[in-house]
Design an enzyme around this catalytic site. Sequence first.
Site, PDB file in Angstrom:
ATOM      1  N   ASP A 227      -4.656   3.459  -0.528  1.00 38.52           N
ATOM      2  CA  ASP A 227      -5.983   4.139   0.043  1.00 38.52           C
ATOM      3  C   ASP A 227      -6.638   5.436  -0.401  1.00 38.52           C
ATOM      4  OD1 ASP A 227      -3.511   1.665   1.705  1.00 38.52           O
ATOM      5  OD2 ASP A 227      -5.664   1.336   1.230  1.00 38.52           O
TER       6      ASP A 227
ATOM      7  N   GLY B 293      -7.988   3.572   7.907  1.00 43.36           N
ATOM      8  CA  GLY B 293      -8.036   5.516   8.072  1.00 43.36           C
ATOM      9  C   GLY B 293      -6.179   5.258   8.318  1.00 43.36           C
ATOM     10  N   PHE B 294      -5.332   4.519   8.880  1.00 45.06           N
ATOM     11  CA  PHE B 294      -3.727   4.907   9.813  1.00 45.06           C
ATOM     12  C   PHE B 294      -3.403   3.802   8.790  1.00 45.06           C
ATOM     13  CE2 PHE B 294      -5.294   9.666  10.224  1.00 45.06           C
ATOM     14  CZ  PHE B 294      -5.899   9.473  11.443  1.00 45.06           C
TER      15      PHE B 294
ATOM     16  N   SER C  69       0.411  -1.034  -0.536  1.00 44.87           N
ATOM     17  CA  SER C  69      -0.122   0.588   0.225  1.00 44.87           C
ATOM     18  C   SER C  69       0.877   0.900  -0.250  1.00 44.87           C
ATOM     19  CB  SER C  69      -1.054   0.111   1.458  1.00 44.87           C
ATOM     20  OG  SER C  69      -1.372   1.171   1.636  1.00 44.87           O
TER      21      SER C  69
ATOM     22  N   HIS D 121      -9.023   0.988  -3.205  1.00 44.45           N
ATOM     23  CA  HIS D 121      -9.388   1.058  -1.693  1.00 44.45           C
ATOM     24  C   HIS D 121     -10.048   1.908  -1.645  1.00 44.45           C
ATOM     25  CE1 HIS D 121      -9.274  -0.628   3.055  1.00 44.45           C
ATOM     26  NE2 HIS D 121     -10.696  -0.009   1.845  1.00 44.45           N
TER      27      HIS D 121
ATOM     28  N   ASP E 147      -5.826  -6.321   4.905  1.00 45.94           N
ATOM     29  CA  ASP E 147      -5.683  -5.440   4.982  1.00 45.94           C
ATOM     30  C   ASP E 147      -5.666  -4.842   6.681  1.00 45.94           C
ATOM     31  OD1 ASP E 147      -6.707  -2.701   3.036  1.00 45.94           O
ATOM     32  OD2 ASP E 147      -4.909  -2.865   4.068  1.00 45.94           O
TER      33      ASP E 147
ATOM     34  N   GLY F 151      -1.687  -4.082   9.203  1.00 48.00           N
ATOM     35  CA  GLY F 151      -1.024  -4.790  10.026  1.00 48.00           C
ATOM     36  C   GLY F 151      -0.376  -6.190   9.379  1.00 48.00           C
TER      37      GLY F 151
ATOM     38  N   SER G 166       3.167  -0.384   6.122  1.00 46.26           N
ATOM     39  CA  SER G 166       4.309   0.081   6.582  1.00 46.26           C
ATOM     40  C   SER G 166       5.573  -1.095   6.569  1.00 46.26           C
ATOM     41  CB  SER G 166       3.863   0.440   8.576  1.00 46.26           C
ATOM     42  OG  SER G 166       2.855  -0.437   9.166  1.00 46.26           O
TER      43      SER G 166
HETATM   44  C1  DX5 Z   1      -5.820   1.336   5.892  1.00 42.54           C
HETATM   45  C2  DX5 Z   1      -5.371   0.970   4.641  1.00 42.54           C
HETATM   46  C3  DX5 Z   1      -4.647  -0.164   5.006  1.00 42.54           C
HETATM   47  C4  DX5 Z   1      -3.515   0.334   5.116  1.00 42.54           C
HETATM   48  C5  DX5 Z   1      -2.420  -0.425   5.701  1.00 42.54           C
HETATM   49  O1  DX5 Z   1      -6.841   2.234   6.437  1.00 42.54           O
HETATM   50  O2  DX5 Z   1      -6.724   0.378   4.159  1.00 42.54           O
HETATM   51  O3  DX5 Z   1      -4.436  -0.434   3.504  1.00 42.54           O
HETATM   52  O4  DX5 Z   1      -2.551   1.634   4.096  1.00 42.54           O
HETATM   53  O5  DX5 Z   1      -1.602  -0.335   6.370  1.00 42.54           O
HETATM   54  P1  DX5 Z   1       0.188  -1.052   7.511  1.00 42.54           P
HETATM   55  O6  DX5 Z   1       0.277  -2.100   6.569  1.00 42.54           O
HETATM   56  O7  DX5 Z   1       0.765   0.262   7.500  1.00 42.54           O
HETATM   57  O8  DX5 Z   1      -1.014  -1.970   8.171  1.00 42.54           O
HETATM   58 ZN    ZN Z   2      -6.588  -0.427   2.195  1.00 46.53          ZN
END
Ligand code: DX5
Ligand code: ZN
Length: 220
Positions: free
Chosen positions: A34, A141-142, A7, A65, A174, A176, A197
Amino acid sequence: MAILAPSILSADFSNLGQQIRLAELGGADWIHCDVMDGQFVPNITFGPLIIKAVKKSTHLPLDVHLMIKNPDNYIESFINAGADYLTVHLEAAPHLNRTVNRIKELGCKAGVSINPSTPVSTLTEIAEYTDMILLMSVNPGFGGQSFIPTVLKKVEKLVELREKLNARFFIEIDGGIDTSTILPSLHAGVDVFVTGSSVFGADNITAAAAKLKNMLNSNS
Ligand code: DX5
Ligand code: ZN
């Protein structure tokens, strides 16, 4: 084949094209984009303009997404910008069968996503119309949030539903996803792995992607 979909949410946007190439070198199969509107989720990211720019910098399929309200208003512009998969949230799309059919009519693969506390049973009437179901394993969201392990039970329920329906949609997870959560997700039945991440947040993007891709290849 297990699909790795880094992502760009965690990428360095001042160098986006180069960052995507590094992920590609590491074996990324798709690029996950995203889109957030600050309404459906408490964060704002980007729109079709960035999808267009990403499309110019890679041949990999773009897995878009939409974490936005009223996604019907934006389907055409994201598909025209280059989305290969376009995923809307069940919680944001009251006419989901019409939305999914519209995405497919426009020649794009259609995905439906549910948040961690939304039951798999809400997908019973729509799953077979989709090309992919995206299970959120963090609250959207993050990037950089912790994996919600109860989602693995939802993966198993979704695998059962797919068998019962004799359907063929991909199961995507999607949030963590890193070296400690990717194999439990694979073993639960996930096909597509979003990694934000753990790839774009790593010191060496190519090595991080390659490590995750190798874990998938040597265990599937
Ligand atoms: C969160 C996004 C995810 C996010 C995943 O709302 O939909 O796609 O970017 O990021 P990580 O892999 O760091 O959890
Ligand atoms: Zn996503």
